[in-house]
Design a protein around this motif. Structure first.
Motif, PDB file in Angstrom:
ATOM      1  N   LEU A  19       0.838  -1.202   0.000  1.00 33.18           N
ATOM      2  CA  LEU A  19       0.000   0.000   0.000  1.00 33.18           C
ATOM      3  C   LEU A  19       0.872   1.250   0.000  1.00 33.18           C
ATOM      4  CD1 LEU A  19      -2.700   1.444   0.117  1.00 33.18           C
ATOM      5  CD2 LEU A  19      -2.707   1.091   2.596  1.00 33.18           C
ATOM      6  N   SER A  20       1.913   1.234   0.811  1.00 30.96           N
ATOM      7  CA  SER A  20       2.826   2.371   0.860  1.00 30.96           C
ATOM      8  C   SER A  20       3.461   2.616  -0.507  1.00 30.96           C
ATOM      9  CB  SER A  20       3.911   2.117   1.910  1.00 30.96           C
ATOM     10  OG  SER A  20       4.831   3.182   1.931  1.00 30.96           O
ATOM     11  N   ASP A  21       3.882   1.532  -1.160  1.00 34.10           N
ATOM     12  CA  ASP A  21       4.482   1.651  -2.487  1.00 34.10           C
ATOM     13  C   ASP A  21       3.489   2.210  -3.499  1.00 34.10           C
ATOM     14  OD1 ASP A  21       6.821   0.607  -1.439  1.00 34.10           O
ATOM     15  OD2 ASP A  21       6.504  -1.399  -2.289  1.00 34.10           O
ATOM     16  N   ARG A  22       2.252   1.754  -3.425  1.00 36.16           N
ATOM     17  CA  ARG A  22       1.214   2.235  -4.353  1.00 36.16           C
ATOM     18  C   ARG A  22       0.922   3.710  -4.125  1.00 36.16           C
ATOM     19  NH1 ARG A  22      -3.343   0.088  -7.180  1.00 36.16           N
ATOM     20  NH2 ARG A  22      -4.002   1.820  -8.474  1.00 36.16           N
ATOM     21  N   LEU A  23       0.832   4.124  -2.864  1.00 39.52           N
ATOM     22  CA  LEU A  23       0.614   5.532  -2.550  1.00 39.52           C
ATOM     23  C   LEU A  23       1.768   6.388  -3.061  1.00 39.52           C
ATOM     24  CD1 LEU A  23      -0.746   5.166   1.083  1.00 39.52           C
ATOM     25  CD2 LEU A  23      -2.032   6.024  -0.876  1.00 39.52           C
ATOM     26  N   ILE A  32       3.424  15.151  -6.345  1.00 44.20           N
ATOM     27  CA  ILE A  32       3.311  15.607  -4.954  1.00 44.20           C
ATOM     28  C   ILE A  32       3.923  14.554  -4.035  1.00 44.20           C
ATOM     29  CG2 ILE A  32       1.275  17.037  -5.378  1.00 44.20           C
ATOM     30  CD1 ILE A  32      -0.473  14.798  -4.265  1.00 44.20           C
ATOM     31  N   SER A  33       4.103  14.915  -2.776  1.00 41.07           N
ATOM     32  CA  SER A  33       4.652  13.967  -1.806  1.00 41.07           C
ATOM     33  C   SER A  33       3.590  12.942  -1.398  1.00 41.07           C
ATOM     34  CB  SER A  33       5.139  14.701  -0.553  1.00 41.07           C
ATOM     35  OG  SER A  33       4.034  15.229   0.171  1.00 41.07           O
ATOM     36  N   LYS A  34       4.057  11.843  -0.865  1.00 43.62           N
ATOM     37  CA  LYS A  34       3.124  10.823  -0.380  1.00 43.62           C
ATOM     38  C   LYS A  34       2.255  11.392   0.734  1.00 43.62           C
ATOM     39  CE  LYS A  34       4.728   7.113   1.733  1.00 43.62           C
ATOM     40  NZ  LYS A  34       5.250   5.761   2.013  1.00 43.62           N
ATOM     41  N   SER A  35       2.839  12.201   1.592  1.00 40.62           N
ATOM     42  CA  SER A  35       2.081  12.822   2.669  1.00 40.62           C
ATOM     43  C   SER A  35       0.975  13.723   2.114  1.00 40.62           C
ATOM     44  CB  SER A  35       3.025  13.636   3.563  1.00 40.62           C
ATOM     45  OG  SER A  35       2.321  14.251   4.601  1.00 40.62           O
ATOM     46  N   ALA A  36       1.315  14.522   1.110  1.00 41.07           N
ATOM     47  CA  ALA A  36       0.309  15.406   0.499  1.00 41.07           C
ATOM     48  C   ALA A  36      -0.792  14.584  -0.164  1.00 41.07           C
ATOM     49  CB  ALA A  36       0.969  16.325  -0.519  1.00 41.07           C
ATOM     50  N   TYR A  37      -0.414  13.472  -0.783  1.00 40.97           N
ATOM     51  CA  TYR A  37      -1.398  12.609  -1.440  1.00 40.97           C
ATOM     52  C   TYR A  37      -2.347  11.981  -0.418  1.00 40.97           C
ATOM     53  CZ  TYR A  37      -3.311   9.059  -4.577  1.00 40.97           C
ATOM     54  OH  TYR A  37      -4.162   8.281  -5.318  1.00 40.97           O
ATOM     55  N   ILE A  38      -1.800  11.487   0.678  1.00 36.87           N
ATOM     56  CA  ILE A  38      -2.644  10.905   1.732  1.00 36.87           C
ATOM     57  C   ILE A  38      -3.582  11.965   2.297  1.00 36.87           C
ATOM     58  CG2 ILE A  38      -2.599   9.907   4.069  1.00 36.87           C
ATOM     59  CD1 ILE A  38       0.036   8.468   3.174  1.00 36.87           C
TER      60      ILE A  38
END
Length: 51
Positions: A19-23, A32-38
């Protein structure tokens, strides 16, 4: 630090690597960053629930 940064709080979330890899991949595609996407996903989910 900007004024808007003061309103942010750190949050630790454990998830499966897949899931982390997909995000990470989805966020990278959007530039964008993963944090921004979440954050974007969470905001959309909350907005839908309120509507």
């Amino acid at each position: 630090m900007t004024r808007s940064d003061k309103k942010k709080v750190p949050f630790t979330l454990r998830m499966k690597k897949e899931l982390s890899d997909r995000l990470e991949q989805e966020a990278e595609e959007l530039g964008i960053s993963k944090s921004a996407y979440i954050n974007m996903i969470l905001h959309k989910a909350i907005k839908q629930k309120i509507s």
